[in-house]
Design a protein around this motif. Structure first.
Motif, PDB file in Angstrom:
ATOM      1  N   ILE A 107       0.838  -1.198   0.000  1.00 25.11           N
ATOM      2  CA  ILE A 107       0.000   0.000   0.000  1.00 25.11           C
ATOM      3  C   ILE A 107       0.874   1.249   0.000  1.00 25.11           C
ATOM      4  CG2 ILE A 107      -1.662   1.332   1.370  1.00 25.11           C
ATOM      5  CD1 ILE A 107      -2.880  -1.361   2.231  1.00 25.11           C
ATOM      6  N   ASN A 110       2.320   1.745  -3.628  1.00 28.30           N
ATOM      7  CA  ASN A 110       1.360   2.057  -4.680  1.00 28.30           C
ATOM      8  C   ASN A 110       0.484   3.275  -4.403  1.00 28.30           C
ATOM      9  OD1 ASN A 110       1.497  -0.291  -6.754  1.00 28.30           O
ATOM     10  ND2 ASN A 110       1.545  -1.317  -4.766  1.00 28.30           N
ATOM     11  N   LEU A 111       0.377   3.690  -3.155  1.00 25.96           N
ATOM     12  CA  LEU A 111      -0.492   4.819  -2.821  1.00 25.96           C
ATOM     13  C   LEU A 111       0.211   5.890  -1.997  1.00 25.96           C
ATOM     14  CD1 LEU A 111      -3.221   6.219  -2.795  1.00 25.96           C
ATOM     15  CD2 LEU A 111      -3.891   4.760  -0.863  1.00 25.96           C
ATOM     16  N   GLU A 151      -4.642  -5.962  -1.532  1.00 25.60           N
ATOM     17  CA  GLU A 151      -3.970  -4.743  -1.082  1.00 25.60           C
ATOM     18  C   GLU A 151      -3.517  -3.896  -2.270  1.00 25.60           C
ATOM     19  OE1 GLU A 151      -0.824  -8.054  -0.448  1.00 25.60           O
ATOM     20  OE2 GLU A 151      -2.976  -7.866  -0.816  1.00 25.60           O
ATOM     21  N   ALA A 155      -5.011  -0.209  -3.138  1.00 31.65           N
ATOM     22  CA  ALA A 155      -4.101   0.934  -3.281  1.00 31.65           C
ATOM     23  C   ALA A 155      -4.318   1.639  -4.614  1.00 31.65           C
ATOM     24  CB  ALA A 155      -2.653   0.477  -3.145  1.00 31.65           C
TER      25      ALA A 155
END
Length: 251
Positions: A107, A110-111, A151, A155
């Motif tokens: 997470i 990617n975010l 996940e 994300a």
């Protein structure tokens, strides 16, 4: 001095293709990747094309790496463009089998990392008259069907919503944040997996998206995309544009 773009995860795959496309369009490039050797090789390819490049090794989840990226961009006169491309699934196992630290790292990659790096470049971009941020999401963040890496999908869905939420940056900072959410891209690993599929499995799947098509969408957004726009890309179909202030998708 040339316009400067930062591309994360640019040592290989889609990030490399985007970096080379931006260099061809006249941008100096900061090539960021955890694989420093791959970043340096991409940087040499860009310099061979006649454009300046700086390779920055490191994990974009680490503040020190983010600061090195910004420093390199400023040394080249930027940043004027940021491509948040670095991403990936959790290695070895996914949620709920993965330990909390494992899926939380996914997470973060990617975010959280795109959010932090975008925040870091906002003021420098505003000071030089504005800029563009492109977040590379995934079709895994779209829809309601089961997905192999919850996940990762969560994300990428968050990255899409994050982008749309910040359409107002165009007014407040002169920075247009936009997002591309492609399905399966025809890169080396996907092509190998495609080759292992049966004829029936391939017939039931959408075709791979040529990387050049994704690069073209990214370049179009940089040139004229509206802040807050999200572009879905599905193999075999025209891109679907979700622009701020519209009631539905546009092709």
């Amino acid at each position: 001095m040339a316009r400067t773009a930062v591309v994360t995860g640019a040592g290989n795959g889609l990030g490399r293709e985007i970096a080379l496309g931006l260099a061809e369009a006249g941008y100096a490039i900061v090539v960021s990747d955890t694989d420093e050797r791959a970043a340096e090789e991409c940087g040499r390819a860009i310099e061979a094309s006649g454009m300046p490049a700086r390779a920055v090794g490191g994990d974009v989840r680490e503040p020190a790496a983010m600061n090195r990226i910004l420093t390199a961009a400023q040394a080249l006169g930027g940043p004027s463009v940021l491509i948040n491309n670095a991403g990936g699934w959790t290695p070895h196992r996914q949620y709920p089998q993965a330990e909390p630290a494992e899926w939380a790292a996914t997470i973060s990659l990617n975010l959280t990392a795109p959010m932090l790096l975008s925040q870091l470049v906002l003021e420098p971009m505003r000071e030089q008259g504005g800029g563009a941020i492109i977040n590379i999401a995934s079709s895994g963040g779209i829809g309601f069907e089961p997905y192999g890496s919850p996940e990762y999908g969560a994300a990428k869905a968050g990255l899409i919503r994050f982008t749309a939420s910040l359409a107002g940056l165009a007014s407040s900072h002169g920075v247009r944040m936009m997002c591309v959410a492609p399905d399966w891209i025809g890169l080396k690993r996907a092509e190998a997996q495609w080759a292992r599929m049966s004829a029936g499995e391939r017939a039931a799947s959408r075709p791979l998206i040529p990387p050049a098509e994704v690069v073209a969408v990214v370049m179009d957004l940089i040139r004229e995309g509206a802040g807050g726009s999200v572009v879905e890309m599905w193999g075999g179909d025209q891109p679907v544009v979700h622009a701020p202030g519209t009631t539905g998708p546009q092709s």
